[in-house]
Scaffold this active site. Structure first.
Site, mmCIF file in Angstrom:
data_model
loop_
_atom_site.group_PDB
_atom_site.id
_atom_site.type_symbol
_atom_site.label_atom_id
_atom_site.label_comp_id
_atom_site.label_asym_id
_atom_site.label_seq_id
_atom_site.Cartn_x
_atom_site.Cartn_y
_atom_site.Cartn_z
ATOM 1 N N LYS A 75 -76.660 -12.227 -73.407
ATOM 2 C CA LYS A 75 -77.175 -13.180 -74.396
ATOM 3 C C LYS A 75 -76.425 -14.518 -74.400
ATOM 4 O O LYS A 75 -76.991 -15.536 -74.783
ATOM 5 C CB LYS A 75 -77.148 -12.565 -75.800
ATOM 6 C CG LYS A 75 -78.202 -11.480 -75.994
ATOM 7 C CD LYS A 75 -78.227 -10.995 -77.431
ATOM 8 C CE LYS A 75 -79.277 -9.903 -77.601
ATOM 9 N NZ LYS A 75 -79.446 -9.496 -78.995
ATOM 10 N N ASP A 111 -83.245 -13.124 -83.063
ATOM 11 C CA ASP A 111 -82.636 -11.994 -83.786
ATOM 12 C C ASP A 111 -82.411 -12.360 -85.256
ATOM 13 O O ASP A 111 -82.695 -11.565 -86.155
ATOM 14 C CB ASP A 111 -81.276 -11.632 -83.170
ATOM 15 C CG ASP A 111 -81.417 -10.816 -81.890
ATOM 16 O OD1 ASP A 111 -82.400 -10.075 -81.755
ATOM 17 O OD2 ASP A 111 -80.523 -10.926 -81.028
HETATM 18 P P1 NAP Z 1 -69.902 -5.612 -80.926
HETATM 19 O O1 NAP Z 1 -69.842 -7.054 -80.558
HETATM 20 O O2 NAP Z 1 -69.458 -4.588 -79.946
HETATM 21 O O3 NAP Z 1 -69.035 -5.418 -82.287
HETATM 22 C C1 NAP Z 1 -68.757 -4.163 -82.773
HETATM 23 C C2 NAP Z 1 -68.097 -4.245 -84.159
HETATM 24 O O4 NAP Z 1 -67.948 -2.910 -84.641
HETATM 25 C C3 NAP Z 1 -66.722 -4.879 -84.178
HETATM 26 O O5 NAP Z 1 -66.582 -5.626 -85.367
HETATM 27 C C4 NAP Z 1 -65.786 -3.665 -84.214
HETATM 28 O O6 NAP Z 1 -64.563 -3.895 -84.870
HETATM 29 C C5 NAP Z 1 -66.589 -2.729 -85.049
HETATM 30 N N1 NAP Z 1 -66.193 -1.333 -84.822
HETATM 31 C C6 NAP Z 1 -66.408 -0.595 -83.697
HETATM 32 N N2 NAP Z 1 -65.894 0.636 -83.859
HETATM 33 C C7 NAP Z 1 -65.337 0.666 -85.095
HETATM 34 C C8 NAP Z 1 -64.649 1.664 -85.849
HETATM 35 N N3 NAP Z 1 -64.446 2.896 -85.343
HETATM 36 N N4 NAP Z 1 -64.222 1.364 -87.086
HETATM 37 C C9 NAP Z 1 -64.434 0.133 -87.596
HETATM 38 N N5 NAP Z 1 -65.078 -0.853 -86.953
HETATM 39 C C10 NAP Z 1 -65.511 -0.594 -85.710
HETATM 40 O O7 NAP Z 1 -71.384 -5.178 -81.349
HETATM 41 P P2 NAP Z 1 -72.639 -6.124 -81.661
HETATM 42 O O8 NAP Z 1 -73.301 -6.512 -80.400
HETATM 43 O O9 NAP Z 1 -72.200 -7.168 -82.626
HETATM 44 O O10 NAP Z 1 -73.654 -5.084 -82.384
HETATM 45 C C11 NAP Z 1 -73.361 -4.571 -83.678
HETATM 46 C C12 NAP Z 1 -74.493 -3.713 -84.201
HETATM 47 O O11 NAP Z 1 -75.692 -4.462 -84.348
HETATM 48 C C13 NAP Z 1 -74.853 -2.515 -83.316
HETATM 49 O O12 NAP Z 1 -74.833 -1.372 -84.120
HETATM 50 C C14 NAP Z 1 -76.272 -2.770 -82.870
HETATM 51 O O13 NAP Z 1 -77.052 -1.584 -82.849
HETATM 52 C C15 NAP Z 1 -76.796 -3.662 -83.979
HETATM 53 N N6 NAP Z 1 -77.914 -4.513 -83.514
HETATM 54 C C16 NAP Z 1 -79.120 -4.392 -84.119
HETATM 55 C C17 NAP Z 1 -80.198 -5.158 -83.703
HETATM 56 C C18 NAP Z 1 -81.538 -5.008 -84.367
HETATM 57 O O14 NAP Z 1 -82.512 -5.612 -83.909
HETATM 58 N N7 NAP Z 1 -81.638 -4.239 -85.432
HETATM 59 C C19 NAP Z 1 -80.022 -6.094 -82.675
HETATM 60 C C20 NAP Z 1 -78.775 -6.215 -82.087
HETATM 61 C C21 NAP Z 1 -77.715 -5.409 -82.504
HETATM 62 P P3 NAP Z 1 -63.252 -4.491 -84.091
HETATM 63 O O15 NAP Z 1 -63.475 -5.982 -84.040
HETATM 64 O O16 NAP Z 1 -62.113 -4.122 -84.940
HETATM 65 O O17 NAP Z 1 -63.243 -3.856 -82.729
#
Ligand code: NAP
Length: 294
Positions: A75, A111
């Protein structure tokens, strides 16, 4: 004609660039819309290997694709290869939709407008709200950017506070006042007592297959929120949602955000207005593809 999809010499193609792409629900959304609207258009996923994003974008242009979606992990990587960038996508720093223009593609982020449309469909009104964003990854950042012009207060709660602070600093640098604050997830009890928040769950904790987990396990936390909006869509009912409801709040999943980011992309590609019955059709097709009943 096969399975209702017409393919002939005039068929336009849209596609998805990402890796992996095998689990995408986007073909269900777009091919349903094309059929329902009687448009001669097909949508197909394209797995693009690391290091080949430039070739993919140039190839898509050379092959006369009408548009593309872009998903993880490209992205941001796709941006240098675009002719133009929509201002919202530029502020967010992530593009999920490419629209063909003369001489190249213009990049958009649907998004976040998709999330706003999902809020609207679910009766969630972020205007003037006090908002908690759980997480500080790419999606949390985008949510904070988008809501910074709408919410009265935003607190980003993240396991790693430095990441939350970085987002808050970036947004506060170009927004008047100090609307965005960062807090370590572990410090959530420092939230002012008596306030109730709209919480957007933007971590990946609780996603399939780890469905028994929630980013916050303390039931007392959930008494601080009136609405829990989990961006996870698989499972359709997360532990975060269950805990929100158990504490008396309203809870929603990320399925409608997924639907509307697709609908807005389709509207950008074709100029069609997708409303009411068509939205329902696309939503049903998407849920069917995911194996989710009503
Ligand atoms: P990302 O960049 O990998 O970020 C993950 C986040 O989760 C970070 O803030 C991380 O914290 C936190 N995290 C991971 N494991 C954790 C734990 N065990 N305890 C506490 N915090 C934890 O992910 P992203 O791309 O932003 O996506 C995030 C979510 O959005 C996903 O669940 C995805 O399914 C959802 N999403 C939904 C849509 C939709 O259309 N509905 C579209 C896109 C994404 P740290 O910074 O401390 O590592």
């Amino acid at each position: 004609m096969r399975d209702g999809i017409r393919i002939d010499g005039c068929t336009r193609t849209c596609g998805l660039i990402g890796n992996p792409v095998e689990h995408t629900m986007s073909p269900a959304i777009h091919n349903t819309l094309a059929q329902a609207l009687g448009q001669n258009l097909v949508y197909v996923p394209f797995r693009v290997l690391p290091g080949e994003v430039r070739e993919a974008v140039e190839g898509a242009r050379a092959l006369n694709l009408l548009g593309c979606n872009v998903t993880v992990p490209y992205k941001s990587e796709v941006i240098p290869y675009l002719k133009e960038l929509d201002p919202l996508a530029e502020r967010i720093g992530a593009v999920n939709t490419l629209v063909r223009t003369e001489g190249g593609f213009k990049g958009y982020n649907t998004d976040m407008p998709g999330l706003l449309r999902a809020f609207e469909a679910d009766g969630v009104k972020p205007g003037g709200e006090k908002v908690l964003i759980l997480g500080a990854g790419g999606v949390a950042r985008a949510v904070a950017v988008m809501l910074s012009g709408l919410a009265s207060e935003i607190i980003i709660l993240n396991r790693t506070i430095e990441r939350a602070q970085k987002i808050a600093d970036e947004i506060n640098a170009y927004t008047e006042g100090q609307p965005v604050r960062a807090m370590a997830l572990a410090d959530w009890r420092q939230l002012p007592w008596g306030e109730r928040y709209l919480a957007v769950q933007a971590t990946n904790v609780g996603m399939y297959p780890r469905v028994q987990e929630a980013v916050m396990e303390d039931p007392d936390f959930y008494r601080r929120i009136h609405t829990g909006y989990d961006l996870i869509f698989n499972p359709a009912r997360t532990r975060f949602m269950q805990m929100t409801e158990a504490a008396g709040g309203r809870a929603y999943n990320g399925l409608k955000m997924l639907l509307y980011q697709g609908i807005i992309a389709y509207e950008l590609w074709t100029g069609a207005a997708v409303t009411g019955e068509l939205e329902e059709k696309a939503y049903d097709a998407m849920k069917h593809a995911m194996g989710i009943g009503d």
